[in-house]
Enzyme design. Sequence first.
Site, PDB file in Angstrom:
ATOM      1  N   SER A  87       0.828  -1.205   0.000  1.00  8.09           N
ATOM      2  CA  SER A  87       0.000   0.000   0.000  1.00  8.09           C
ATOM      3  C   SER A  87       0.862   1.255   0.000  1.00  8.09           C
ATOM      4  CB  SER A  87      -0.915   0.039   1.231  1.00  8.09           C
ATOM      5  OG  SER A  87      -1.799  -1.044   1.238  1.00  8.09           O
TER       6      SER A  87
HETATM    7  N1  SAH Z   1      -1.172  -4.655   3.973  1.00  7.55           N
HETATM    8  C1  SAH Z   1      -0.343  -4.923   2.827  1.00  7.55           C
HETATM    9  C2  SAH Z   1      -0.979  -4.513   1.508  1.00  7.55           C
HETATM   10  C3  SAH Z   1      -1.782  -5.611   1.056  1.00  7.55           C
HETATM   11  S1  SAH Z   1      -2.392  -5.682  -0.582  1.00  7.55           S
HETATM   12  C4  SAH Z   1       1.009  -4.278   2.929  1.00  7.55           C
HETATM   13  O1  SAH Z   1       1.267  -3.565   3.912  1.00  7.55           O
HETATM   14  O2  SAH Z   1       1.844  -4.511   2.060  1.00  7.55           O
HETATM   15  C5  SAH Z   1      -3.741  -6.756  -0.222  1.00  7.55           C
HETATM   16  C6  SAH Z   1      -3.367  -8.166   0.197  1.00  7.55           C
HETATM   17  O3  SAH Z   1      -4.569  -8.801   0.579  1.00  7.55           O
HETATM   18  C7  SAH Z   1      -2.772  -9.021  -0.921  1.00  7.55           C
HETATM   19  O4  SAH Z   1      -1.560  -9.552  -0.502  1.00  7.55           O
HETATM   20  C8  SAH Z   1      -3.826 -10.099  -1.135  1.00  7.55           C
HETATM   21  O5  SAH Z   1      -3.277 -11.355  -1.508  1.00  7.55           O
HETATM   22  C9  SAH Z   1      -4.496 -10.168   0.216  1.00  7.55           C
HETATM   23  N2  SAH Z   1      -5.854 -10.705   0.253  1.00  7.55           N
HETATM   24  C10 SAH Z   1      -6.867 -10.522  -0.631  1.00  7.55           C
HETATM   25  N3  SAH Z   1      -7.970 -11.185  -0.222  1.00  7.55           N
HETATM   26  C11 SAH Z   1      -7.644 -11.791   0.962  1.00  7.55           C
HETATM   27  C12 SAH Z   1      -8.354 -12.632   1.879  1.00  7.55           C
HETATM   28  N4  SAH Z   1      -9.632 -13.002   1.676  1.00  7.55           N
HETATM   29  N5  SAH Z   1      -7.700 -13.075   2.970  1.00  7.55           N
HETATM   30  C13 SAH Z   1      -6.401 -12.729   3.205  1.00  7.55           C
HETATM   31  N6  SAH Z   1      -5.689 -11.952   2.380  1.00  7.55           N
HETATM   32  C14 SAH Z   1      -6.292 -11.479   1.261  1.00  7.55           C
END
Ligand code: SAH
Length: 215
Positions: free
Chosen positions: A64
């Site tokens: 993010s």
């Molecule tokens: N918080 C992260 C940014 C994440 S991007 C950071 O600091 O880098 C969103 C993430 O959510 C991705 O890695 C994706 O694989 C995950 N994601 C999407 N749907 C999900 C779910 N149902 N359960 C767990 N993770 C999920």
Amino acid sequence: MVDNYRHKGLRKKLVDTLKKKGIKDERILTAIGKIPRHYFLDRAFEDWAYQDAAFPIGNEQTISQPYTVAYQTDLLNIKPKDKILEIGTGSGYQAAILSELGAKVYTIERQKSLFDKTSKLLKQMGYGHIRLFLKDGMEGLERFAPFDKILVTAAARTVPEALKDQLAVGGIMVIPVGDDDGQVMYRLTRLDEKKFKTEKFDYFRFVPLLGGINK
Ligand code: SAH
């Protein structure tokens, strides 16, 4: 892993940028100033790490934007010892920020390759106390509920019921809600067993929250 004076200088600039964009909480700014964000990106993209921008981390996922991380963290009003559940571990950067603020962090990722890579990185960086789970985060983490705070870092169509159930009374959930074109940042506060207050904030764009796990 090297964190030199150049990285530190870039981080300082990033903190200044975030201040200008309206982030005021000193604790959040201190955490961003402290954590080497370039460790969370592939080596080749080191110079991008201190731009206020989202960046690809593989598997069609992104780390993010620092502003978004600060914004969501601010809405959560983290207190030391808060038990927090993060959905979407991704690079682990947001989890590291929450941990720096003194929260007890549980974080869920659905993609095995990211889960493996990030587990290793966080341990190497001294964040071995962050607990990572390979699961579908839409189901939450019943075993460790209730949580004082829940943070969703992927775009939800609606607020998953399981997550509402696992929020402590008085607890706060921050979640971007919308479709693939954009989402509104929601903050839910659990007033009692049945009642939630919902506040709506700015528009953002996250990768979608998907069901199931991906090995
Ligand atoms: N918080 C992260 C940014 C994440 S991007 C950071 O600091 O880098 C969103 C993430 O959510 C991705 O890695 C994706 O694989 C995950 N994601 C999407 N749907 C999900 C779910 N149902 N359960 C767990 N993770 C999920």
